[in-house]
Design a protein around this motif. Structure first.
Motif, short mmCIF file in Angstrom:
data_model
loop_
_atom_site.label_atom_id
_atom_site.label_comp_id
_atom_site.label_asym_id
_atom_site.label_seq_id
_atom_site.Cartn_x
_atom_site.Cartn_y
_atom_site.Cartn_z
N GLN A 123 0.82 -1.20 0.00
CA GLN A 123 0.00 0.00 0.00
C GLN A 123 0.86 1.26 0.00
O GLN A 123 0.50 2.27 -0.59
CB GLN A 123 -0.94 -0.01 1.23
N SER A 124 2.00 1.22 0.69
CA SER A 124 2.86 2.39 0.71
C SER A 124 3.44 2.66 -0.67
O SER A 124 3.63 3.81 -1.06
CB SER A 124 3.98 2.20 1.74
N ARG A 125 3.75 1.60 -1.44
CA ARG A 125 4.26 1.78 -2.80
C ARG A 125 3.17 2.23 -3.75
O ARG A 125 3.45 2.85 -4.77
CB ARG A 125 4.90 0.48 -3.30
N GLN A 152 1.03 4.51 -3.65
CA GLN A 152 0.91 5.95 -3.85
C GLN A 152 1.94 6.48 -4.84
O GLN A 152 1.81 7.59 -5.34
CB GLN A 152 1.05 6.68 -2.52
N TYR A 153 2.98 5.67 -5.14
CA TYR A 153 4.01 6.10 -6.08
C TYR A 153 3.80 5.53 -7.48
O TYR A 153 4.67 5.69 -8.35
CB TYR A 153 5.39 5.70 -5.55
N TYR A 201 -3.72 2.29 -11.07
CA TYR A 201 -3.88 3.73 -10.89
C TYR A 201 -5.25 4.06 -10.29
O TYR A 201 -5.38 5.03 -9.52
CB TYR A 201 -3.70 4.47 -12.21
N LYS A 208 -4.82 3.62 -6.69
CA LYS A 208 -4.11 4.78 -6.14
C LYS A 208 -5.06 5.96 -5.97
O LYS A 208 -5.02 6.66 -4.94
CB LYS A 208 -2.96 5.16 -7.08
N ARG A 262 -7.28 5.14 -2.86
CA ARG A 262 -6.59 5.05 -1.58
C ARG A 262 -5.68 6.25 -1.29
O ARG A 262 -5.43 6.58 -0.14
CB ARG A 262 -5.77 3.76 -1.52
N HIS A 263 -5.18 6.88 -2.34
CA HIS A 263 -4.24 7.99 -2.14
C HIS A 263 -4.62 9.16 -3.06
O HIS A 263 -3.83 9.56 -3.93
CB HIS A 263 -2.81 7.54 -2.45
N ALA A 317 -2.10 11.94 -3.52
CA ALA A 317 -0.96 11.68 -4.40
C ALA A 317 -1.32 11.96 -5.86
O ALA A 317 -0.51 12.49 -6.62
CB ALA A 317 -0.50 10.24 -4.24
N VAL A 318 -2.55 11.62 -6.25
CA VAL A 318 -3.01 11.92 -7.61
C VAL A 318 -3.13 13.43 -7.80
O VAL A 318 -2.72 13.98 -8.83
CB VAL A 318 -4.37 11.23 -7.89
N GLU A 373 0.22 14.90 -8.44
CA GLU A 373 0.66 14.72 -9.82
C GLU A 373 -0.02 15.72 -10.74
O GLU A 373 0.59 16.25 -11.67
CB GLU A 373 0.36 13.29 -10.29
#
Length: 320
Positions: free
Chosen positions: A6-8, A10-11, A62, A65, A68-69, A72-73, A76
């Motif tokens: 899950q931490s990855r 977001q990247y 994506y 992402k 959940r994040h 982070a999107v 971007e």
């Protein structure tokens, strides 16, 4: 304990959709080469299967992402360089509709009808972002800014066979106009300002894409090769030669996802060569297409190998 998966997540970058674009182009280029040589479609079908699998993985990744994040999107979207890559989402879906056009036209039709409004929305959003109150610097400009324009031109390649000529004319017109505007801006940036950052230097290859796919769209719209189609194809060849001169330097750079920028433009000029050869019966352009297809196979093979190697080393889904 936090889940490292899950931490990855977001990247997971929006630039991953350029991988799908490249594989779609590769599939279509193989199909054009097989038709030119009178071969079966075994190779292009294998590439088609790989493309569908990668498209599903990237789209679901994506989407996860975004759910959940979302911050982070949003980051971007606010990034002055990554903003231009968001239309790659709809472009990938348009290209998937072109790939599906021959084997499954009904599915292609549905994909196209979903992708085209998405492309329009993303184009308007990105262009609005460019001309809003945000302050962009010369260093933010790169050939990646061509991506929204390229996406608009691609619409016609499936749009005309599916029976949407007027919509196809609209998107092609928008794409060609933005290509001319952005070409002036990008060339000014490349000539008169600092060199591109190392991670963005492979995006130089994107210069090939607009005239290549513009040629393919124009041939669909007018039903053959006319004078303007000649201009577009030869512009594509000129930019291919310019990139060929720069390629030895680019290949010395450290690998990153930006290297996938090599794939789709090369596929575009390859398909354009085969299309021209078939339309006018030119054996010379057929040979050019075959040579470009060979180079494209080497490029795709190298990109897949380097990407898998980076994935094993956990060197892709990391913070920039």
């Amino acid at each position: 304990m936090s889940d490292p998966t899950q931490s990855r997540l977001q990247y997971v970058p929006v630039t991953l959709f350029t991988v799908v674009m490249g594989l779609c182009g590769f599939t279509l280029a193989l199909r054009a080469g097989e038709n030119s040589l009178g071969l079966t479609h075994a190779a292009s079908w294998a590439a088609h299967s790989l493309t569908m699998a990668v498209f599903a993985a990237v789209a679901l990744g994506y989407l996860a992402k975004a759910i959940r994040h979302p911050a982070a999107v949003a980051a971007e979207w606010r990034h002055p360089v990554k903003l231009a890559f968001f239309p790659a989402i709809s472009i990938a879906l348009v290209l998937m509709s072109i790939v599906m056009l021959a084997p499954a036209p009904a599915i292609a039709h549905v994909m196209w009808l979903i992708a085209v409004p998405m492309q329009l929305v993303l184009t308007l959003a990105v262009v609005s972002g460019w001309i809003s109150a945000r302050a962009f610097q010369h260093g933010h400009l790169s050939p990646a800014w061509f991506i929204p324009a390229v996406g608009n031109v691609i619409v016609a390649i499936a749009g005309v066979p599916l029976g949407y000529p007027e919509i196809s004319w609209f998107f092609t017109s928008v794409g060609l106009i933005f290509w001319l505007v952005l070409l002036s801006l990008v060339m000014n940036r490349l000539i008169f300002h600092d060199p591109l950052p190392e991670r963005l230097q492979p995006s130089l290859v994107i210069l090939i894409a607009p005239p290549s796919v513009g040629f393919l769209a124009w041939v669909q719209l007018v039903g053959g090769v006319d004078a303007f189609a000649h201009v577009l194809l030869n512009c594509a060849y000129l930019f291919t030669l310019i990139v060929a001169v720069q390629l030895p330097r680019l290949l010395k750079l450290q690998f990153s996802l930006s290297f996938w920028a090599l794939s789709f433009p090369m596929a575009g000029v390859t398909i354009a060569s085969f299309t021209y050869a078939e339309a006018v019966g030119s054996p010379g352009h057929r040979l050019i297409g075959l040579a470009l297809l060979g180079a494209l196979c080497v490029i795709i093979g190298g990109l897949l190998w380097r990407t898998l190697k980076a994935l094993r080393a956990d060197a892709i889904f990391q913070p920039d």
